[in-house]
Scaffold this motif. Structure first.
Motif, PDB file in Angstrom:
ATOM      1  N   SER A 145       0.800  -1.228   0.000  1.00 41.25           N
ATOM      2  CA  SER A 145       0.000   0.000   0.000  1.00 41.25           C
ATOM      3  C   SER A 145       0.829   1.272   0.000  1.00 41.25           C
ATOM      4  O   SER A 145       1.895   1.347   0.608  1.00 41.25           O
ATOM      5  CB  SER A 145      -0.911   0.039   1.236  1.00 41.25           C
ATOM      6  N   THR A 146       0.278   2.264  -0.678  1.00 45.23           N
ATOM      7  CA  THR A 146       0.764   3.644  -0.647  1.00 45.23           C
ATOM      8  C   THR A 146      -0.147   4.408   0.292  1.00 45.23           C
ATOM      9  O   THR A 146      -1.366   4.263   0.233  1.00 45.23           O
ATOM     10  CB  THR A 146       0.668   4.269  -2.057  1.00 45.23           C
ATOM     11  N   TRP A 147       0.429   5.240   1.148  1.00 46.29           N
ATOM     12  CA  TRP A 147      -0.352   6.072   2.067  1.00 46.29           C
ATOM     13  C   TRP A 147      -0.116   7.538   1.708  1.00 46.29           C
ATOM     14  O   TRP A 147       1.019   7.948   1.498  1.00 46.29           O
ATOM     15  CB  TRP A 147       0.050   5.805   3.508  1.00 46.29           C
ATOM     16  N   THR A 148      -1.194   8.290   1.629  1.00 44.59           N
ATOM     17  CA  THR A 148      -1.096   9.713   1.314  1.00 44.59           C
ATOM     18  C   THR A 148      -1.940  10.501   2.325  1.00 44.59           C
ATOM     19  O   THR A 148      -2.857   9.969   2.940  1.00 44.59           O
ATOM     20  CB  THR A 148      -1.615  10.022  -0.104  1.00 44.59           C
ATOM     21  N   TYR A 149      -1.602  11.771   2.471  1.00 42.19           N
ATOM     22  CA  TYR A 149      -2.417  12.678   3.275  1.00 42.19           C
ATOM     23  C   TYR A 149      -2.516  13.968   2.472  1.00 42.19           C
ATOM     24  O   TYR A 149      -1.531  14.484   1.964  1.00 42.19           O
ATOM     25  CB  TYR A 149      -1.827  12.913   4.674  1.00 42.19           C
ATOM     26  N   ASP A 150      -3.730  14.445   2.279  1.00 45.33           N
ATOM     27  CA  ASP A 150      -3.976  15.634   1.455  1.00 45.33           C
ATOM     28  C   ASP A 150      -3.229  15.558   0.122  1.00 45.33           C
ATOM     29  O   ASP A 150      -2.576  16.503  -0.309  1.00 45.33           O
ATOM     30  CB  ASP A 150      -3.580  16.910   2.210  1.00 45.33           C
ATOM     31  N   GLU A 151      -3.306  14.377  -0.520  1.00 42.06           N
ATOM     32  CA  GLU A 151      -2.686  14.120  -1.830  1.00 42.06           C
ATOM     33  C   GLU A 151      -1.163  14.055  -1.805  1.00 42.06           C
ATOM     34  O   GLU A 151      -0.528  13.877  -2.822  1.00 42.06           O
ATOM     35  CB  GLU A 151      -3.135  15.161  -2.873  1.00 42.06           C
ATOM     36  N   LYS A 152      -0.539  14.212  -0.628  1.00 43.02           N
ATOM     37  CA  LYS A 152       0.916  14.140  -0.534  1.00 43.02           C
ATOM     38  C   LYS A 152       1.322  12.732  -0.125  1.00 43.02           C
ATOM     39  O   LYS A 152       0.660  12.111   0.722  1.00 43.02           O
ATOM     40  CB  LYS A 152       1.452  15.129   0.511  1.00 43.02           C
ATOM     41  N   PHE A 153       2.425  12.255  -0.660  1.00 39.32           N
ATOM     42  CA  PHE A 153       2.922  10.940  -0.316  1.00 39.32           C
ATOM     43  C   PHE A 153       3.343  10.911   1.151  1.00 39.32           C
ATOM     44  O   PHE A 153       4.074  11.781   1.619  1.00 39.32           O
ATOM     45  CB  PHE A 153       4.104  10.571  -1.211  1.00 39.32           C
ATOM     46  N   ALA A 154       2.873   9.903   1.895  1.00 36.03           N
ATOM     47  CA  ALA A 154       3.180   9.804   3.324  1.00 36.03           C
ATOM     48  C   ALA A 154       4.028   8.583   3.659  1.00 36.03           C
ATOM     49  O   ALA A 154       4.858   8.645   4.557  1.00 36.03           O
ATOM     50  CB  ALA A 154       1.891   9.756   4.132  1.00 36.03           C
ATOM     51  N   GLY A 155       3.810   7.477   2.970  1.00 34.94           N
ATOM     52  CA  GLY A 155       4.568   6.279   3.314  1.00 34.94           C
ATOM     53  C   GLY A 155       4.071   5.049   2.598  1.00 34.94           C
ATOM     54  O   GLY A 155       3.259   5.119   1.672  1.00 34.94           O
ATOM     55  N   LEU A 156       4.593   3.916   3.049  1.00 35.13           N
ATOM     56  CA  LEU A 156       4.233   2.636   2.441  1.00 35.13           C
ATOM     57  C   LEU A 156       4.097   1.577   3.519  1.00 35.13           C
ATOM     58  O   LEU A 156       4.693   1.685   4.598  1.00 35.13           O
ATOM     59  CB  LEU A 156       5.288   2.200   1.414  1.00 35.13           C
ATOM     60  N   THR A 157       3.297   0.569   3.229  1.00 27.53           N
ATOM     61  CA  THR A 157       3.214  -0.614   4.080  1.00 27.53           C
ATOM     62  C   THR A 157       3.122  -1.844   3.185  1.00 27.53           C
ATOM     63  O   THR A 157       2.679  -1.763   2.039  1.00 27.53           O
ATOM     64  CB  THR A 157       1.983  -0.608   5.012  1.00 27.53           C
ATOM     65  N   TYR A 158       3.545  -2.946   3.745  1.00 31.09           N
ATOM     66  CA  TYR A 158       3.329  -4.251   3.129  1.00 31.09           C
ATOM     67  C   TYR A 158       2.875  -5.164   4.254  1.00 31.09           C
ATOM     68  O   TYR A 158       3.570  -5.311   5.251  1.00 31.09           O
ATOM     69  CB  TYR A 158       4.605  -4.807   2.493  1.00 31.09           C
ATOM     70  N   ARG A 159       1.691  -5.724   4.101  1.00 35.83           N
ATOM     71  CA  ARG A 159       1.167  -6.588   5.147  1.00 35.83           C
ATOM     72  C   ARG A 159       0.603  -7.878   4.567  1.00 35.83           C
ATOM     73  O   ARG A 159       0.187  -7.929   3.408  1.00 35.83           O
ATOM     74  CB  ARG A 159       0.132  -5.860   5.990  1.00 35.83           C
ATOM     75  N   ILE A 160       0.610  -8.878   5.427  1.00 37.36           N
ATOM     76  CA  ILE A 160       0.106 -10.198   5.082  1.00 37.36           C
ATOM     77  C   ILE A 160      -0.966 -10.540   6.104  1.00 37.36           C
ATOM     78  O   ILE A 160      -0.759 -10.365   7.305  1.00 37.36           O
ATOM     79  CB  ILE A 160       1.249 -11.238   5.128  1.00 37.36           C
ATOM     80  N   ILE A 161      -2.105 -11.004   5.631  1.00 38.53           N
ATOM     81  CA  ILE A 161      -3.195 -11.369   6.525  1.00 38.53           C
ATOM     82  C   ILE A 161      -3.411 -12.877   6.406  1.00 38.53           C
ATOM     83  O   ILE A 161      -3.597 -13.403   5.303  1.00 38.53           O
ATOM     84  CB  ILE A 161      -4.489 -10.613   6.182  1.00 38.53           C
ATOM     85  N   ARG A 162      -3.338 -13.540   7.541  1.00 38.38           N
ATOM     86  CA  ARG A 162      -3.604 -14.982   7.575  1.00 38.38           C
ATOM     87  C   ARG A 162      -4.537 -15.233   8.742  1.00 38.38           C
ATOM     88  O   ARG A 162      -4.181 -15.021   9.896  1.00 38.38           O
ATOM     89  CB  ARG A 162      -2.317 -15.763   7.735  1.00 38.38           C
ATOM     90  N   LYS A 163      -5.733 -15.665   8.419  1.00 38.28           N
ATOM     91  CA  LYS A 163      -6.789 -15.862   9.413  1.00 38.28           C
ATOM     92  C   LYS A 163      -6.985 -14.572  10.201  1.00 38.28           C
ATOM     93  O   LYS A 163      -7.333 -13.562   9.633  1.00 38.28           O
ATOM     94  CB  LYS A 163      -6.484 -17.069  10.290  1.00 38.28           C
ATOM     95  N   ASP A 164      -6.691 -14.596  11.503  1.00 37.08           N
ATOM     96  CA  ASP A 164      -6.916 -13.399  12.322  1.00 37.08           C
ATOM     97  C   ASP A 164      -5.625 -12.638  12.606  1.00 37.08           C
ATOM     98  O   ASP A 164      -5.596 -11.752  13.452  1.00 37.08           O
ATOM     99  CB  ASP A 164      -7.592 -13.779  13.645  1.00 37.08           C
TER     100      ASP A 164
END
Length: 195
Positions: free
Chosen positions: A51-70
């Motif tokens: 994921s790309t994260w933005t605030y007020d159209e400005k680049f804020a950061g990145l995440t990479y996550r994995i979801i397995r069950k809970d």
């Protein structure tokens, strides 16, 4: 009033891709990174999110996550230098933990080691996660010659459970081990093999 934080998929044809790529390459040393191609291809799986994260159209950061069950495993989180010290990292962590089925959020950090060249940086990361309701788990993981401490928010997680998540995601050429440590030995005191 806080700026609106927005999450969108990270992909090479997105407006913010050059920022995502550059931040990823600068925030994580080569020994900790996976190839961007691998991350992008893996993000096609329903359980993975780059994921790309933005605030007020400005680049804020990145995440990479994995979801397995809970379990939500936050593999990478990086906040752009211009967005730091504005609570953006904390807000991203809060949003990631709001997945309705999640009962635990897990992440890996370098163990605190006062003799490590980046001891101050390691301590600041630990403090940041502690401020955001994470706690050390009695697990260490070894991958690509690196040892990582585990932090969790929510229920406890077992070594077998975490190993299955890591092994299920990592490329076959990147061996992974997860081991429990005695609860009387704090991961904040564990030395990394490179230190």
């Amino acid at each position: 009033m806080a700026a609106t934080l927005h999450e969108s998929p990270a992909h090479p044809w997105s407006k913010h891709w050059p920022h995502v790529r550059d931040l990823y390459l600068h925030a994580f040393p080569p020994k900790e990174r996976l190839s961007l191609i691998y991350l992008l291809l893996s993000s096609l799986r329903p359980s993975c999110s780059f994921s790309t994260w933005t605030y007020d159209e400005k680049f804020a950061g990145l995440t990479y996550r994995i979801i397995r069950k809970d379990v939500v495993f936050l593999l990478f989180l990086a906040v752009h230098p211009e967005a730091r010290s504005h609570g953006i990292g904390s807000r991203i962590l809060k949003k990631i933990s709001e997945i309705p089925t999640a009962t635990v959020t897990v992440l890996q950090v370098e163990p605190c080691d006062e003799e490590a060249p980046n001891a101050d940086q390691r301590r600041k990361r630990w403090d940041f996660y502690i401020r955001n309701s994470f706690r050390p788990a009695p697990l260490l993981s070894d991958e690509a010659g690196q040892t990582y401490a585990t932090m969790i928010r929510g229920r406890d997680i077992t070594a077998v459970e975490f190993y299955r998540i890591l092994k299920g995601f990592m490329p076959p050429f990147r061996p992974v081990k997860v081991r429990e440590i005695p609860t009387d030995k704090s991961p904040t005191q564990t030395r990394s093999p490179e230190a």
